[in-house]
Every structure is written in C-alpha cells, then in structure tokens.
Scaffold this motif. Structure first.
Motif, PDB file in Angstrom:
ATOM      1  N   VAL A 209       0.885  -1.165   0.000  1.00 14.80           N
ATOM      2  CA  VAL A 209       0.000   0.000   0.000  1.00 14.80           C
ATOM      3  C   VAL A 209       0.918   1.208   0.000  1.00 14.80           C
ATOM      4  N   ASP A 210       0.903   1.988  -1.098  1.00  7.27           N
ATOM      5  CA  ASP A 210       1.816   3.135  -1.162  1.00  7.27           C
ATOM      6  C   ASP A 210       1.081   4.478  -1.194  1.00  7.27           C
ATOM      7  N   GLN A 211      -0.260   4.430  -1.103  1.00  8.20           N
ATOM      8  CA  GLN A 211      -1.032   5.668  -1.026  1.00  8.20           C
ATOM      9  C   GLN A 211      -2.312   5.426  -0.238  1.00  8.20           C
ATOM     10  N   VAL A 212      -2.609   6.337   0.696  1.00 10.19           N
ATOM     11  CA  VAL A 212      -3.836   6.245   1.486  1.00 10.19           C
ATOM     12  C   VAL A 212      -4.531   7.601   1.445  1.00 10.19           C
ATOM     13  N   LYS A 213      -5.783   7.600   0.960  1.00 10.81           N
ATOM     14  CA  LYS A 213      -6.582   8.821   0.942  1.00 10.81           C
ATOM     15  C   LYS A 213      -7.423   8.888   2.210  1.00 10.81           C
ATOM     16  N   ILE A 214      -7.508  10.088   2.773  1.00 16.99           N
ATOM     17  CA  ILE A 214      -8.232  10.299   4.025  1.00 16.99           C
ATOM     18  C   ILE A 214      -9.566  10.978   3.733  1.00 16.99           C
ATOM     19  N   TYR A 215     -10.642  10.400   4.277  1.00 16.49           N
ATOM     20  CA  TYR A 215     -11.999  10.920   4.046  1.00 16.49           C
ATOM     21  C   TYR A 215     -12.699  11.209   5.370  1.00 16.49           C
ATOM     22  N   THR A 216     -13.684  12.120   5.309  1.00 16.96           N
ATOM     23  CA  THR A 216     -14.576  12.327   6.445  1.00 16.96           C
ATOM     24  C   THR A 216     -15.673  11.269   6.385  1.00 16.96           C
ATOM     25  N   GLU A 217     -16.490  11.183   7.450  1.00 18.35           N
ATOM     26  CA  GLU A 217     -17.593  10.223   7.460  1.00 18.35           C
ATOM     27  C   GLU A 217     -18.606  10.513   6.361  1.00 18.35           C
ATOM     28  N   LYS A 218     -18.639  11.758   5.889  1.00 22.31           N
ATOM     29  CA  LYS A 218     -19.576  12.138   4.821  1.00 22.31           C
ATOM     30  C   LYS A 218     -19.007  11.899   3.426  1.00 22.31           C
ATOM     31  N   GLY A 219     -17.788  11.373   3.370  1.00 22.86           N
ATOM     32  CA  GLY A 219     -17.218  11.004   2.077  1.00 22.86           C
ATOM     33  C   GLY A 219     -16.403  12.071   1.392  1.00 22.86           C
ATOM     34  N   LYS A 220     -16.041  13.128   2.118  1.00 21.69           N
ATOM     35  CA  LYS A 220     -15.226  14.188   1.519  1.00 21.69           C
ATOM     36  C   LYS A 220     -13.753  13.905   1.779  1.00 21.69           C
ATOM     37  N   GLN A 221     -12.944  13.951   0.696  1.00 26.39           N
ATOM     38  CA  GLN A 221     -11.515  13.732   0.865  1.00 26.39           C
ATOM     39  C   GLN A 221     -10.871  14.953   1.502  1.00 26.39           C
ATOM     40  N   VAL A 222     -10.102  14.706   2.584  1.00 24.31           N
ATOM     41  CA  VAL A 222      -9.473  15.822   3.302  1.00 24.31           C
ATOM     42  C   VAL A 222      -7.957  15.671   3.403  1.00 24.31           C
ATOM     43  N   GLY A 223      -7.423  14.641   2.810  1.00 22.85           N
ATOM     44  CA  GLY A 223      -5.979  14.472   2.880  1.00 22.85           C
ATOM     45  C   GLY A 223      -5.512  13.219   2.183  1.00 22.85           C
ATOM     46  N   VAL A 224      -4.209  13.080   2.071  1.00 28.98           N
ATOM     47  CA  VAL A 224      -3.617  11.893   1.466  1.00 28.98           C
ATOM     48  C   VAL A 224      -2.191  11.732   1.993  1.00 28.98           C
ATOM     49  N   VAL A 225      -1.778  10.501   2.235  1.00 23.64           N
ATOM     50  CA  VAL A 225      -0.381  10.213   2.556  1.00 23.64           C
ATOM     51  C   VAL A 225       0.122   9.216   1.522  1.00 23.64           C
ATOM     52  N   LYS A 226       1.380   9.314   1.196  1.00 27.76           N
ATOM     53  CA  LYS A 226       1.902   8.431   0.136  1.00 27.76           C
ATOM     54  C   LYS A 226       3.385   8.175   0.302  1.00 27.76           C
ATOM     55  N   ASN A 227       3.821   7.101  -0.340  1.00 24.55           N
ATOM     56  CA  ASN A 227       5.242   6.809  -0.461  1.00 24.55           C
ATOM     57  C   ASN A 227       5.597   7.062  -1.925  1.00 24.55           C
ATOM     58  N   ALA A 228       6.080   8.258  -2.201  1.00 23.73           N
ATOM     59  CA  ALA A 228       6.313   8.683  -3.584  1.00 23.73           C
ATOM     60  C   ALA A 228       7.307   7.788  -4.318  1.00 23.73           C
ATOM     61  N   ALA A 229       8.335   7.342  -3.600  1.00 18.86           N
ATOM     62  CA  ALA A 229       9.355   6.504  -4.243  1.00 18.86           C
ATOM     63  C   ALA A 229       8.755   5.175  -4.702  1.00 18.86           C
ATOM     64  N   ASN A 230       7.912   4.578  -3.871  1.00 14.99           N
ATOM     65  CA  ASN A 230       7.285   3.304  -4.250  1.00 14.99           C
ATOM     66  C   ASN A 230       6.284   3.492  -5.374  1.00 14.99           C
ATOM     67  N   ILE A 231       5.536   4.590  -5.354  1.00 11.61           N
ATOM     68  CA  ILE A 231       4.577   4.862  -6.440  1.00 11.61           C
ATOM     69  C   ILE A 231       5.310   5.003  -7.768  1.00 11.61           C
ATOM     70  N   LYS A 232       6.435   5.710  -7.750  1.00 11.03           N
ATOM     71  CA  LYS A 232       7.215   5.911  -8.977  1.00 11.03           C
ATOM     72  C   LYS A 232       7.749   4.593  -9.523  1.00 11.03           C
ATOM     73  N   ARG A 233       8.148   3.705  -8.607  1.00 15.80           N
ATOM     74  CA  ARG A 233       8.777   2.445  -9.046  1.00 15.80           C
ATOM     75  C   ARG A 233       7.759   1.340  -9.339  1.00 15.80           C
TER      76      ARG A 233
END
Length: 325
Positions: A209-233
């Motif tokens: 898992v190299d990216q995780v999107k963060i949502y509110t209970e109502k389904g609105k995206q409010v953030g994201v964390v990622k491992n850029a190096a792994n996504i690129k590779r």
C-alpha cells in the motif's frame, strides 16, 4: 517433552509421552489459535499400549510440557487412524479456538480495549491472565456479528491508532492474555555456526500500500499520505481511511502504508520453545546476508527421536493482526 492426556469424561490424567512417536507444536500471527499434533502407535496387542487404554476422544485435552513449563493446553479436534496396526494422529487446538468460534453482538461506548476484553471474557466464563492496558478510551464500537477474538482485536486495533503499539491476543494455558506484540527473545540467536541448518530469503509486493486517501464520514476527501518513491517504481496501490474522533488521521493513514515485504524461512536444530509467532529473534547467516532482528510470522516445533527441530518463517516487519468492524 512431556505429554499429558486428560479425559473430558472423568478428568483422569495419563502420561502418554512414551507412546508418542512425533509431536508438533505450531502457530501463526494470522491464525490466533496454536495447534498441536501428536502421532501415537496403534498396536492393540502391545501390552504397554493396552495398559494405557489409549482411547483418546475428540474433546479430550492434550497438554505439552517442556520440562515443568506448560507450553500447550488444548482440545483434540480430530483423530485419524491409518490402519489396525499403524499410527493414529490427533490434532488439537488451544482454547483460543473457543474465542474464534463464539460470535457475539454488542455496542460498546467509552470503554478501553482492555475493559472490553475483560467484559466479554467474563460474560462467557473465559479466564483472563495479563491483559495489557492501553489507557485509551474508545468512543464507540458497534459489533453486529463478530467472534470474541475479532472483537478483542477490533478494540486493540482502534487503540493502536493512538498508542502506536501493536498488540497480540494469545492463550497461556487456560487463560486469555493480551500483550504488546514483538517481544525480542533474549540471550538467543539463530547462528549458522551453532544451530541454523538452512535459510532462504524472498521479497514480495503482494500486500503493498503506497497511497492512502483520508476521508470524512460524509465522504469528503481531506488528505492523502503516500510513499512517492514506491509509487514511482511500482505504481499506485491505494487504500482509504475514514477519520475517527480522537484519532490523528494522518498518523493512522501512515500506519496503513506497506512497502516491500521480505520473508525469511529458517530451519534449526536444538529448537527453543520461546520462538513463537509474534516475537522477535536475532539471526546470523552469511550465505543469505541475514544479520539482525526479525519477527516470527509462523513457527513449527517438532519433537521426534529425542530431537527438537524448529522451522520459522520470519518477517522484516512487526505486523499486527488488525481487525475492523
């Protein structure tokens, strides 16, 4: 190794060590209940066996001792007879099996994981031992239909998001215990010059898992964390996280990131009963370049002909058996 058979019917205990050809004791971080398998000689005309009246039934208890130390206490689940004169194999699971097979429904409000664990165990007459305290109050858990084991781990999974620790439920004899996962076995190393027979090494991205999107209970995206190096590779392998009150969303999402999993399989002689799934162990093997601390994912201990052999699957990461509702 000493093996005691207890009849469920009358509680009679019998030492059957001398008629057991092979005993295997095993566990996994993904399985919860530990297992034991014993193979006994099926020879109706042997006076030693006839004297023992060896009619082990499903539901009877098998206990394994290393010296005076009880390492397994469980109930026989199956028996397999090979021939009239041959062997009978009995397979047993420890009492965690009951927590896996009792389902429960309940809503919990403003309770800690340790309080939830003690409450449901008391409700079902399950004795508890050491239950690690998190001291983190969980706002709410709604359980529709989950096993007692899953409920315990759901609660500890929620607590782990705040404490940053990893937890593991296990049986110690008849008692349910919870500890911080990853205790390092002290004063013991698997070493190619002492006890290590073989070692192999592999890498996998199956659970990346190299990216995780963060949502509110109502389904609105409010953030994201990622491992850029792994996504690129390797490309994007994405999971989602819904914000929870009292939990740092960014920290929780970062805990969901997972990179390359590296696994090691080792075979050893002069096994150590402290080497069980969930704990850490030091390994040195020059051929594979292994030198450091690893985490036991699966363990199998076998006693045969007076020898104790051990097979371990090791991981580079200490991973918790996370459960969610």
């Amino acid at each position: 190794m000493k093996i005691i058979w207890t009849k469920k019917k009358d509680g009679k205990k019998t030492n059957i060590t001398n008629v057991v050809g092979t005993a295997t004791w095993s566990g996994s971080v993904e399985q919860a209940a530990r297992e034991a398998t014993i193979t006994v000689l099926n020879a109706p005309n042997d006076p030693n066996i006839k004297e023992l009246k060896l009619n082990i039934a499903v539901g009877d208890v098998i206990a394994l001792y290393e010296g005076e130390n009880l390492i397994f206490y469980g109930e026989v689940q199956t028996s397999e007879k090979k021939a009239e004169i041959g062997t009978i194999t009995y397979k047993a699971r420890d009492l965690m099996d009951h927590l896996l097979r009792i389902n429960h429904r309940q809503n919990f409000k403003k309770k800690t994981a340790e309080a939830i664990t003690k409450e449901i165990c008391k409700k079902y007459g399950i004795t508890t031992g050491t239950i690690t305290a998190t001291k983190k109050t969980i706002k709410k858990i709604i359980i529709e239909d989950s096993s007692l084991y899953d409920i315990i781990m759901i609660a500890y999974t929620k607590a782990a998001k705040s404490t940053g620790k990893k937890y593991m439920a296990y049986m110690k004899g008849k008692k349910l215990c919870v500890k911080v996962k990853g205790t390092v076995i002290s004063k013991y190393t698997l070493d190619e010059y002492k006890n290590l027979v073989s070692a192999s090494y592999e890498e996998t991205i199956e659970n990346m898992v190299d990216q995780v999107k963060i949502y509110t209970e109502k389904g609105k995206q409010v953030g994201v964390v990622k491992n850029a190096a792994n996504i690129k590779r390797y490309g994007t392998y994405q999971s989602l996280y819904t914000k929870e009150k009292g939990v740092n969303a960014k920290t929780a999402a970062k805990n969901m990131l997972n990179g390359i999993e590296k696994k090691v399989n080792v075979e050893a002689i002069s096994g150590n009963v402290k080497c069980v799934a969930g704990d850490g162990i030091k390994v040195y093997d020059s051929a594979t370049g292994l030198n450091g601390l690893f985490w036991i994912s699966n363990d199998t201990h076998t006693w045969e002909g007076g020898q104790h052999k051990m097979s371990l699957e090791l991981s580079f990461k200490n991973v918790m058996d996370r459960k969610t509702t």
